[in-house]
Write an enzyme that holds these catalytic residues in place. Sequence first.
Site, PDB file in Angstrom:
ATOM      1  N   ARG A   1       0.721  -1.259  -0.025  1.00 46.24           N
ATOM      2  CA  ARG A   1      -0.069   0.166  -0.014  1.00 46.24           C
ATOM      3  C   ARG A   1       0.870   1.216  -0.131  1.00 46.24           C
ATOM      4  NH1 ARG A   1      -5.212  -0.507   2.257  1.00 46.24           N
ATOM      5  NH2 ARG A   1      -5.536  -2.846   2.624  1.00 46.24           N
TER       6      ARG A   1
ATOM      7  N   LYS B   1      16.968 -25.602   5.101  1.00 47.81           N
ATOM      8  CA  LYS B   1      18.344 -25.544   5.992  1.00 47.81           C
ATOM      9  C   LYS B   1      19.075 -26.354   5.398  1.00 47.81           C
ATOM     10  CE  LYS B   1      15.881 -23.818  10.195  1.00 47.81           C
ATOM     11  NZ  LYS B   1      16.437 -22.438  10.662  1.00 47.81           N
TER      12      LYS B   1
ATOM     13  N   GLU C   1      14.366 -22.667  21.489  1.00 47.35           N
ATOM     14  CA  GLU C   1      14.230 -21.205  21.292  1.00 47.35           C
ATOM     15  C   GLU C   1      14.648 -20.575  22.666  1.00 47.35           C
ATOM     16  OE1 GLU C   1      12.092 -19.437  17.704  1.00 47.35           O
ATOM     17  OE2 GLU C   1      10.802 -20.733  18.404  1.00 47.35           O
TER      18      GLU C   1
ATOM     19  N   ASP D   1       2.209 -23.328  15.641  1.00 48.68           N
ATOM     20  CA  ASP D   1       3.406 -22.409  15.062  1.00 48.68           C
ATOM     21  C   ASP D   1       4.675 -23.370  14.625  1.00 48.68           C
ATOM     22  OD1 ASP D   1       4.665 -19.846  14.598  1.00 48.68           O
ATOM     23  OD2 ASP D   1       5.839 -20.439  16.419  1.00 48.68           O
TER      24      ASP D   1
ATOM     25  N   HIS E   1       7.169 -27.584  11.020  1.00 48.74           N
ATOM     26  CA  HIS E   1       8.399 -27.820  11.207  1.00 48.74           C
ATOM     27  C   HIS E   1       8.832 -29.066  11.794  1.00 48.74           C
ATOM     28  CE1 HIS E   1       8.614 -23.839  10.015  1.00 48.74           C
ATOM     29  NE2 HIS E   1       8.778 -23.006  11.092  1.00 48.74           N
TER      30      HIS E   1
ATOM     31  N   LYS F   1       9.596 -21.861  23.526  1.00 48.66           N
ATOM     32  CA  LYS F   1      10.107 -20.634  23.474  1.00 48.66           C
ATOM     33  C   LYS F   1      10.727 -20.379  24.944  1.00 48.66           C
ATOM     34  CE  LYS F   1       7.821 -18.540  19.518  1.00 48.66           C
ATOM     35  NZ  LYS F   1       8.657 -18.509  18.666  1.00 48.66           N
TER      36      LYS F   1
HETATM   37  C1  BG6 Z   1       8.742 -19.629  12.558  1.00 46.77           C
HETATM   38  C2  BG6 Z   1       7.960 -19.606  13.571  1.00 46.77           C
HETATM   39  O1  BG6 Z   1       8.010 -20.580  11.610  1.00 46.77           O
HETATM   40  O2  BG6 Z   1       9.956 -20.389  13.084  1.00 46.77           O
HETATM   41  C3  BG6 Z   1       8.515 -18.964  14.945  1.00 46.77           C
HETATM   42  O3  BG6 Z   1       6.718 -19.082  13.345  1.00 46.77           O
HETATM   43  C4  BG6 Z   1       9.901 -19.315  15.167  1.00 46.77           C
HETATM   44  O4  BG6 Z   1       7.781 -18.402  15.919  1.00 46.77           O
HETATM   45  C5  BG6 Z   1      10.702 -19.701  13.868  1.00 46.77           C
HETATM   46  O5  BG6 Z   1      10.506 -18.617  16.080  1.00 46.77           O
HETATM   47  C6  BG6 Z   1      12.065 -20.631  14.146  1.00 46.77           C
HETATM   48  O6  BG6 Z   1      12.596 -20.512  13.071  1.00 46.77           O
HETATM   49  P1  BG6 Z   1      14.326 -20.656  13.029  1.00 46.77           P
HETATM   50  O7  BG6 Z   1      14.752 -20.654  11.460  1.00 46.77           O
HETATM   51  O8  BG6 Z   1      15.015 -19.507  13.969  1.00 46.77           O
HETATM   52  O9  BG6 Z   1      14.636 -21.804  13.955  1.00 46.77           O
END
Ligand code: BG6
Length: 518
Positions: free
Chosen positions: A70, A210, A244, A263, A268, A368
């Site tokens: 936008r 990765k 994380e 998430d 993943h 997290k």
């Molecule tokens: C994302 C999530 O898909 O992957 C995040 O939404 C997360 O919450 C992230 O922090 C982690 O990715 P990476 O590559 O930093 O391990």
Amino acid sequence: MPEPVLTAPDTSLYEQLAAGTAPPIAAEPVSVVIFGGAGDLAHRKLLPALYNLHLDGLLPPRVAITGVGRKSMTDDDYRQFARTGVESFSRRPIDAHAWPTFAANLFWASASIDGSLASLGARLDVVEHERGLPGDRLYYLAVPPSLFVPTVQQLDRARFIVKGTARPTARIVVEKPIGHDLESARAINDAIAQVFDEHQVYRIDHYLGKETVQNILVLRFANSIFEPLFNQKYIDHVQVTVAEAEGVGNRAGYYESAGALRDMVQNHLLQLLCLVATEPPRSLDADVIRDEKLEVLQSLRPLQGEDVDTSTVRGRYEAGFVMGQPVPGYREEPGVDPGSRTETFVALRLWIDNWRWAGVPFFLRTGKRLPKRASEISVHLKEVPPILFNRNPGARLDPNILSLRIQPDEGFALGISSKIPGPRVRVYPVQMDFHYGSTFGATSPEAYERLLLDVMAGDQTLFMRRDQVEAAWHWVMPILDRWASDSTASIPTYAAGEWGPPEADRLVRTMGREWKAP
Ligand code: BG6
């Protein structure tokens, strides 16, 4: 997937590609159109990734990258925006010679998907005509998921898409999350399928880009040592940890309605599981590999009713210390509901009901504000019989563990029992350890570099096919439903900086195992 090549020990495939000594990944001239072009994803990931591809000589010889949004900006403003993104987030710094030639490929187009895309079409036509681009477009939806369907519909209305041709004239890249649950994922996939054929659709799970994740199949199927052991005869159990240290940061708006299961696990972690558990695919064709991964998802034992309570643990971080720094609890984070029931940690025990893995528990956990950022898959082999060196019940030998370190210390290690030199027979666990950094030198490409390159080359191997996304949702839905069914059930907590709540330890201990700290 490109044909594998034998790499000399000190050069990566990327370096060979850049040097032109490996078969090039064919990247035809293309027009990249980034919806959400001035957003966070474009700034932090996409533009730096495209810049690094340019540095490696991997962008197609003729390319245009047009950010759409936008905001009213000039092309020069957009180039400056890209420059700050590269300065802050690129794995390599700005190169004074390379930057101008990269920046010359960048354009900005103001458009809103609430209105008509006619003016965007006119602008793209001009840009593409001037650069001699044949009209192959790659639409990247770097927008909130709520805008996926409207954007796709607008592309259709504006007649930007030619569906069903053998050679795609348009490709679409969709970021996760694909949906909030199975139903909404299907709705998004249906809307996309109205406009694009599946071979034109690239659903990103950035973990698949990765290097270390791509290496899982190489490790398993390019070596004869591991594959004969990867089954219920020799493997005791498998752990997948994606930890994380970061908290929710400024993403509370999204995370509050997602939580760790949606998430991280639905995408993943289940993708990592598929790679470590898949049968050998009969070829490296994208769909052959994706078929095999789908089989794993379809072989997961469904969790129903009380199984969910005994096989899953969720948790929420409270105030604590991470790497020596005091940090607030999740409920105190900006934008988070003080009464939030969103989980920031999940641990699961699951079973793959097929011939290879029958009876082998898989433990997954992610969270997290854990003690550190570390992702690892560890494959725990069965103990040797309790005779010879393993006969003392008070001092059992460590079983062999193959640890695949996804990040940040990329590599893998195999724990082996060995004799301590000296006159007595004393056995000690030693590590055979491989580090990407010391073996291959240069930093590995970022996931988005590889993924963008593959979209440009038309290779779907590292992208999620519709049926995979829906199979993964299908498996997690009973967990989400069970958790949502009782809004009074207490959610275990853990202090920031701990490995999740004690319940997660119990989940593995009741099976006689322990989490392996990555
Ligand atoms: C994302 C999530 O898909 O992957 C995040 O939404 C997360 O919450 C992230 O922090 C982690 O990715 P990476 O590559 O930093 O391990």
